[in-house]
Design an enzyme around this catalytic site. Structure first.
Site, PDB file in Angstrom:
ATOM      1  N   GLY A   1       0.839  -1.196   0.000  1.00 35.51           N
ATOM      2  CA  GLY A   1       0.000   0.000   0.000  1.00 35.51           C
ATOM      3  C   GLY A   1       0.872   1.242   0.000  1.00 35.51           C
TER       4      GLY A   1
ATOM      5  N   GLN B   1       2.845   9.847   1.467  1.00 41.43           N
ATOM      6  CA  GLN B   1       4.175   9.221   1.430  1.00 41.43           C
ATOM      7  C   GLN B   1       5.006   9.649   0.226  1.00 41.43           C
ATOM      8  OE1 GLN B   1       2.386   5.148   2.290  1.00 41.43           O
ATOM      9  NE2 GLN B   1       4.364   5.018   3.317  1.00 41.43           N
TER      10      GLN B   1
ATOM     11  N   CYS C   1       6.146  -0.178   7.049  1.00 42.49           N
ATOM     12  CA  CYS C   1       5.685   1.021   6.347  1.00 42.49           C
ATOM     13  C   CYS C   1       6.836   1.530   5.502  1.00 42.49           C
ATOM     14  CB  CYS C   1       5.261   2.080   7.365  1.00 42.49           C
ATOM     15  SG  CYS C   1       4.711   3.621   6.604  1.00 42.49           S
ATOM     16  N   LEU C   2       6.555   1.880   4.238  1.00 43.38           N
ATOM     17  CA  LEU C   2       7.626   2.328   3.343  1.00 43.38           C
ATOM     18  C   LEU C   2       8.280   3.623   3.831  1.00 43.38           C
ATOM     19  CD1 LEU C   2       6.004   1.530  -0.139  1.00 43.38           C
ATOM     20  CD2 LEU C   2       7.767   0.223   1.072  1.00 43.38           C
TER      21      LEU C   2
ATOM     22  N   HIS D   1      -4.297   0.799   7.604  1.00 42.96           N
ATOM     23  CA  HIS D   1      -2.984   1.458   7.670  1.00 42.96           C
ATOM     24  C   HIS D   1      -2.948   2.664   6.711  1.00 42.96           C
ATOM     25  CE1 HIS D   1       1.609   1.161   7.934  1.00 42.96           C
ATOM     26  NE2 HIS D   1       1.427   1.966   6.907  1.00 42.96           N
ATOM     27  N   GLU D   2      -3.420   2.451   5.472  1.00 42.00           N
ATOM     28  CA  GLU D   2      -3.373   3.530   4.478  1.00 42.00           C
ATOM     29  C   GLU D   2      -4.376   4.632   4.807  1.00 42.00           C
ATOM     30  OE1 GLU D   2      -0.856   3.585   2.668  1.00 42.00           O
ATOM     31  OE2 GLU D   2      -0.329   1.504   3.060  1.00 42.00           O
TER      32      GLU D   2
ATOM     33  N   HIS E   1      -2.838   6.946   7.167  1.00 46.35           N
ATOM     34  CA  HIS E   1      -1.919   7.885   6.506  1.00 46.35           C
ATOM     35  C   HIS E   1      -2.669   9.101   5.972  1.00 46.35           C
ATOM     36  CE1 HIS E   1       2.124   6.233   6.297  1.00 46.35           C
ATOM     37  NE2 HIS E   1       1.711   5.064   5.857  1.00 46.35           N
TER      38      HIS E   1
HETATM   39 ZN    ZN Z   1       2.624   3.240   5.828  1.00 42.44          ZN
END
Ligand code: ZN
Length: 190
Positions: free
Chosen positions: A45, A50, A107-108, A149-150, A153
């Site tokens: 995701g 991000q 998480c990226l 999670h997304e 964000h």
């Molecule tokens: Zn993340």
């Protein structure tokens, strides 16, 4: 085009995304770039924040993960979660439901940081797709976790905020290092 992914300490990660009012050709190009960026980074995701853009748009694709199942319900009927990928959610609204389930997350924007996080098992989702059509579905398993999670964000909430005090303590030193590196890099740019 692969977009640079910002890491913890970058101010955009804490911004709530603005609603996407119109799906312009520029937004469609952005969605394509988001997928390219996410796949290149081997993520499941990616949220607009991000890549330094605070809007209500996220992309998800759980197909590469073979060992953690996802479930999907469309119109009240079980459906193939993988056939529903890749997934774009624009201006999503979610209602998590069910008992908390604990599972590993990364998480990226936090390279090498992983922790077990408890989130409600399922999620009800209403959003627009890339065509501007309203989509509605229920998800479980990994897909539910990825969506929650997304969605966080998009509100400026990060997975470190969802960790137990114990899990957070275990990753805190790594999180502090990422934050310091990001701030130093931003300072240099000025
Ligand atoms: Zn993340």
């Amino acid at each position: 085009m692969i977009l640079p992914i910002v890491q913890y300490g970058h101010p955009t990660l804490r911004k709530k995304g603005a609603r996407v009012e119109q799906i312009t050709p520029e937004v469609l190009q952005f969605i394509e770039d988001m997928f390219e960026t996410m796949h290149d980074a081997a993520g499941v995701g990616l949220a607009a924040q991000q890549v330094d853009r605070a809007i209500q748009l996220t992309v998800i694709d759980v197909r590469e993960v073979k060992d953690r199942p996802s479930t999907l319900e469309l119109d009240g009927k079980p459906a193939d979660a993988h056939a529903f990928m890749p997934l774009v959610l624009i201006n999503p609204e979610i209602k998590p439901f069910g008992d908390p389930a604990t599972g590993p997350e990364g998480c990226l924007s936090f390279p090498e940081v992983y922790a077990d996080i408890a989130r409600p098992e399922g999620v009800d989702v209403v959003a627009l797709n890339a065509k501007g059509e309203r989509i509605q579905f229920k998800a479980g398993g990994l897909l539910s976790r990825a969506i929650q999670h997304e969605y966080d964000h998009l509100q400026g909430i990060l997975f470190i905020d969802r960790m137990s005090a114990k899990a957070r303590a275990e990753v805190q030193a790594d999180v502090d290092t990422i934050q310091a590196e990001t701030k130093a890099a931003l300072q240099k740019k000025k």
